[in-house]
Design a protein around this motif. Structure first.
Motif, short mmCIF file in Angstrom:
data_model
loop_
_atom_site.label_atom_id
_atom_site.label_comp_id
_atom_site.label_asym_id
_atom_site.label_seq_id
_atom_site.Cartn_x
_atom_site.Cartn_y
_atom_site.Cartn_z
N GLU A 64 0.83 -1.21 0.00
CA GLU A 64 0.00 0.00 0.00
C GLU A 64 0.87 1.26 0.00
OE1 GLU A 64 -2.57 -0.49 3.39
OE2 GLU A 64 -4.12 -1.46 2.20
N LYS A 65 1.93 1.25 0.81
CA LYS A 65 2.85 2.39 0.86
C LYS A 65 3.54 2.60 -0.49
CE LYS A 65 3.82 2.16 5.80
NZ LYS A 65 4.85 1.83 6.82
N ILE A 66 3.93 1.50 -1.13
CA ILE A 66 4.55 1.60 -2.46
C ILE A 66 3.58 2.22 -3.44
CG2 ILE A 66 5.35 0.22 -4.43
CD1 ILE A 66 6.68 -1.68 -2.34
N PHE A 67 2.33 1.77 -3.45
CA PHE A 67 1.33 2.32 -4.35
C PHE A 67 1.09 3.81 -4.07
CE2 PHE A 67 -1.02 -1.93 -5.34
CZ PHE A 67 0.00 -2.28 -6.21
N ASP A 94 -8.80 5.35 -10.68
CA ASP A 94 -8.35 6.68 -10.28
C ASP A 94 -6.88 6.72 -9.91
OD1 ASP A 94 -10.90 7.72 -10.65
OD2 ASP A 94 -11.47 7.37 -8.57
N SER A 95 -6.42 5.67 -9.23
CA SER A 95 -5.03 5.64 -8.78
C SER A 95 -4.66 4.22 -8.37
CB SER A 95 -4.83 6.58 -7.59
OG SER A 95 -5.40 6.03 -6.43
N LEU A 96 -3.38 4.02 -8.10
CA LEU A 96 -2.92 2.73 -7.61
C LEU A 96 -3.53 2.40 -6.25
CD1 LEU A 96 0.86 3.00 -8.56
CD2 LEU A 96 -0.90 1.69 -9.73
N ALA A 97 -3.89 3.43 -5.50
CA ALA A 97 -4.51 3.23 -4.19
C ALA A 97 -5.89 2.57 -4.31
CB ALA A 97 -4.62 4.56 -3.45
N SER A 98 -6.45 2.50 -5.50
CA SER A 98 -7.75 1.84 -5.72
C SER A 98 -7.63 0.33 -5.69
CB SER A 98 -8.34 2.27 -7.06
OG SER A 98 -8.55 3.65 -7.11
N ILE A 99 -6.42 -0.19 -5.72
CA ILE A 99 -6.22 -1.64 -5.79
C ILE A 99 -6.34 -2.25 -4.41
CG2 ILE A 99 -4.56 -3.45 -6.36
CD1 ILE A 99 -3.51 -1.53 -8.53
N ASN A 100 -7.06 -3.34 -4.33
CA ASN A 100 -7.26 -4.08 -3.09
C ASN A 100 -6.03 -4.97 -2.85
OD1 ASN A 100 -8.07 -5.82 -1.06
ND2 ASN A 100 -9.93 -6.49 -2.09
N LEU A 116 -0.60 0.91 -16.10
CA LEU A 116 -0.08 1.90 -17.02
C LEU A 116 -0.75 3.24 -16.75
CD1 LEU A 116 1.47 2.64 -19.68
CD2 LEU A 116 -0.58 1.88 -20.90
N SER A 117 0.06 4.27 -16.51
CA SER A 117 -0.53 5.59 -16.26
C SER A 117 -1.20 6.10 -17.54
CB SER A 117 0.53 6.57 -15.77
OG SER A 117 1.51 6.80 -16.75
N GLU A 118 -2.31 6.77 -17.37
CA GLU A 118 -3.08 7.26 -18.52
C GLU A 118 -2.27 8.22 -19.38
OE1 GLU A 118 -7.56 8.92 -19.43
OE2 GLU A 118 -6.63 9.49 -17.53
N ASP A 119 -1.35 8.95 -18.77
CA ASP A 119 -0.52 9.88 -19.54
C ASP A 119 0.64 9.19 -20.26
OD1 ASP A 119 1.31 9.35 -17.50
OD2 ASP A 119 1.31 11.39 -16.70
N MET A 120 0.71 7.87 -20.14
CA MET A 120 1.72 7.03 -20.82
C MET A 120 3.15 7.35 -20.38
SD MET A 120 0.15 4.93 -22.79
CE MET A 120 -1.53 4.75 -23.32
N LYS A 121 3.33 7.84 -19.17
CA LYS A 121 4.66 8.16 -18.68
C LYS A 121 5.24 7.07 -17.78
CE LYS A 121 4.38 13.15 -19.01
NZ LYS A 121 4.47 14.42 -18.30
N ASP A 122 4.37 6.22 -17.21
CA ASP A 122 4.83 5.24 -16.22
C ASP A 122 4.12 3.90 -16.37
OD1 ASP A 122 6.68 6.88 -14.50
OD2 ASP A 122 4.86 8.09 -14.37
#
Length: 155
Positions: A64-67, A94-100, A116-122
């Protein structure tokens, strides 16, 4: 045709991964998934930061901290890739924090996952690896922001 075969299982897995019901209307089109996959090839061969965590619910707090750290480096929405995403469409969260993370570290059902980030950067790849001492989740972060993360500082 493949979508009809896999959609029920796929929506069930996504619902577990984000801990809320996911319906067909929540996922993008198959054409969008194919286009996004083609665009994501920019990460091939890019240097990355890697870490392995024990496949255990005890690692949930660290994951969770990594996300949270990765999310703070890139505020973009995130496409979630799992088995059959190319057949059924992508879920955008919305974000990585949405992952269970409790489901993620408590079930091997998901196999390999790409974020994959929506902005295609990460890009972040998660995969289950089996060793003599048990299962581990490998994290491989690439991109302008996530590729610079130092996982050793996140405890």
């Amino acid at each position: 045709m493949r979508k009809k075969i896999f959609i029920a299982k796929y929506l069930g897995m996504l619902s577990k991964l984000v801990a809320k019901p996911v319906f067909e209307k929540n996922i993008g089109s198959i054409n969008d998934a194919k286009n996004i996959r083609a665009q994501s090839q920019i990460f091939e061969g890019m240097s990355s930061q890697k870490i392995e965590l024990n496949f255990s619910i005890h690692e949930a707090e660290r994951l969770e901290k990594i996300f949270i750290c990765l999310g703070a480096l890139n505020f973009s929405n995130v496409y979630l890739w799992v088995e059959n995403s190319i057949d059924c469409g992508l879920l955008k969260i919305d974000s990585l924090a949405s992952i269970n993370v409790e489901y993620l570290l408590g079930s091997a059902d998901w196999g390999i996952m790409g974020l994959l980030s929506e902005d295609m950067k990460d890009y972040l790849l998660l995969e289950i690896n089996e060793y003599d001492d048990g299962l581990k989740v490998g994290l491989d972060a690439k991109g302008a922001n996530w590729g610079a993360i130092d996982f050793s500082h996140i405890q």
